[in-house]
Design an enzyme around this catalytic site. Structure first.
Site, mmCIF file in Angstrom:
data_model
loop_
_atom_site.group_PDB
_atom_site.id
_atom_site.type_symbol
_atom_site.label_atom_id
_atom_site.label_comp_id
_atom_site.label_asym_id
_atom_site.label_seq_id
_atom_site.Cartn_x
_atom_site.Cartn_y
_atom_site.Cartn_z
ATOM 1 N N SER A 169 0.835 -1.203 0.000
ATOM 2 C CA SER A 169 0.000 0.000 0.000
ATOM 3 C C SER A 169 0.864 1.243 0.000
ATOM 4 C CB SER A 169 -0.976 -0.019 1.175
ATOM 5 O OG SER A 169 -0.501 0.767 2.220
ATOM 6 N N LYS A 170 0.234 2.310 -0.509
ATOM 7 C CA LYS A 170 0.932 3.592 -0.566
ATOM 8 C C LYS A 170 1.296 4.029 0.842
ATOM 9 C CE LYS A 170 -1.916 4.769 -4.520
ATOM 10 N NZ LYS A 170 -3.202 5.308 -4.940
#
Ligand code: GLU
Length: 287
Positions: free
Chosen positions: A260-261
């Site tokens: 995930s970012k």
């Protein structure tokens, strides 16, 4: 009547750089569209003005072209279509299924402090303990007119009753027979359907766009599978067709977290500048 041409879409949010998990989703959409002789659309999901940036959108287009993807033009950018979401919202309001809610997330957290067992939605967010019945519609209207900030929530019990039992057809990423999955929209409680700042939410915009763009196959990560219950509910309430769904498994990092970012997973841009090829990305994306 001839069947609609199979239509797939990849729908990233430009709030950071794409990582291998996005590559997996984008490539799967492209592969499935190819195999079906269908169309591939790209949709930029940028309703969150505070987090989305044009430079991330430019990076998305670069990364996808580098991966060898080919999508139809024009690209639909959600921030240019608020009127479409507002008219869907007006329809839900006219059905009496929506109410203004003045409590912030902080208010909800404070109200439930010391209650570790308080119910949460499938994404882990606390359900609002402030029911629609706690305030009259007249009071809500007066507070709205006085300029108080509010979000709009779906009256889930009423909406679910209105729609009746719901489900969808889940098609495996590898192909083969789809299976029917029962939807459970009540697990989401009174979801926010339009945020304070924008006349929509992820759920509403995605459902309206999939229908307007003629999307027949939604292929996305398993982390969005639970949200499909809300999407099917909104489709039925708004009289929109049901696409087929594929929720593919997620890539995990060495510690077992989904990429995930927010945890700073390595971006495709970084892999590219380190000399990784698109074929290697495909392999690392598990395809
Ligand atoms: N915009 C969403 C995301 O980036 C995906 C939405 C969808 O595929 O339905 O996670």
């Amino acid at each position: 009547m001839s069947a609609a041409r199979p239509t797939f879409r990849f729908a990233p949010s430009p709030n950071g750089l794409l990582h291998l998990g996005h590559a997996r989703s984008a490539l799967l959409n492209a592969d499935m569209a190819n195999a079906a002789g269908g169309r591939l659309l790209l949709r930029i999901e940028d309703i969150d003005a505070a987090r989305c940036r044009p430079e991330y959108e430019a990076a998305i287009l670069d990364d996808l072209a580098w991966l060898g993807l080919d999508w139809e033009h024009p690209v639909r950018r959600q921030s240019e279509h608020f009127a479409d979401y507002a008219s869907a919202l007006a329809r839900l309001e006219a059905m009496g299924l929506v109410y203004a809610s003045f409590e912030s997330r902080g208010d909800i957290r404070r109200a439930l402090a010391g209650r570790p067992d308080a119910p949460r939605d499938p994404d882990g967010a606390l359900l609002s303990p402030f029911p629609r019945s706690a305030m009259t519609e007249a009071e809500r209207t007066a507070r709205r007119q006085a300029g108080e900030p509010y979000a709009l929530r779906l009256d889930m019990a009423r909406a679910a009753r209105f729609a009746g039992p719901l489900g969808w057809c889940e098609v495996p990423a590898e192909g083969g027979e789809g299976e029917s999955v029962a939807a459970d929209p009540l697990a989401w409680g009174d979801v926010v359907i339009a945020r304070k700042e924008v006349p929509t939410s992820y759920h509403l915009a995605v459902v309206v766009d999939d229908a307007l763009q003629g999307v027949t196959h939604v292929v996305r990560g398993a982390d969005l599978k639970a949200a499909t219950s809300v999407h099917r509910l909104l489709q039925v309430l708004l009289g929109l067709p049901a696409p087929l769904y594929t929720h593919h498994s997620l890539l995990l990092d060495a510690e077992g977290h989904k990429l995930s970012k927010s945890i700073g997973s390595e971006s495709l841009a970084a892999l590219r500048s380190a000399g990784v090829t698109p074929d290697e990305v495909r392999r690392r994306a598990g395809l």
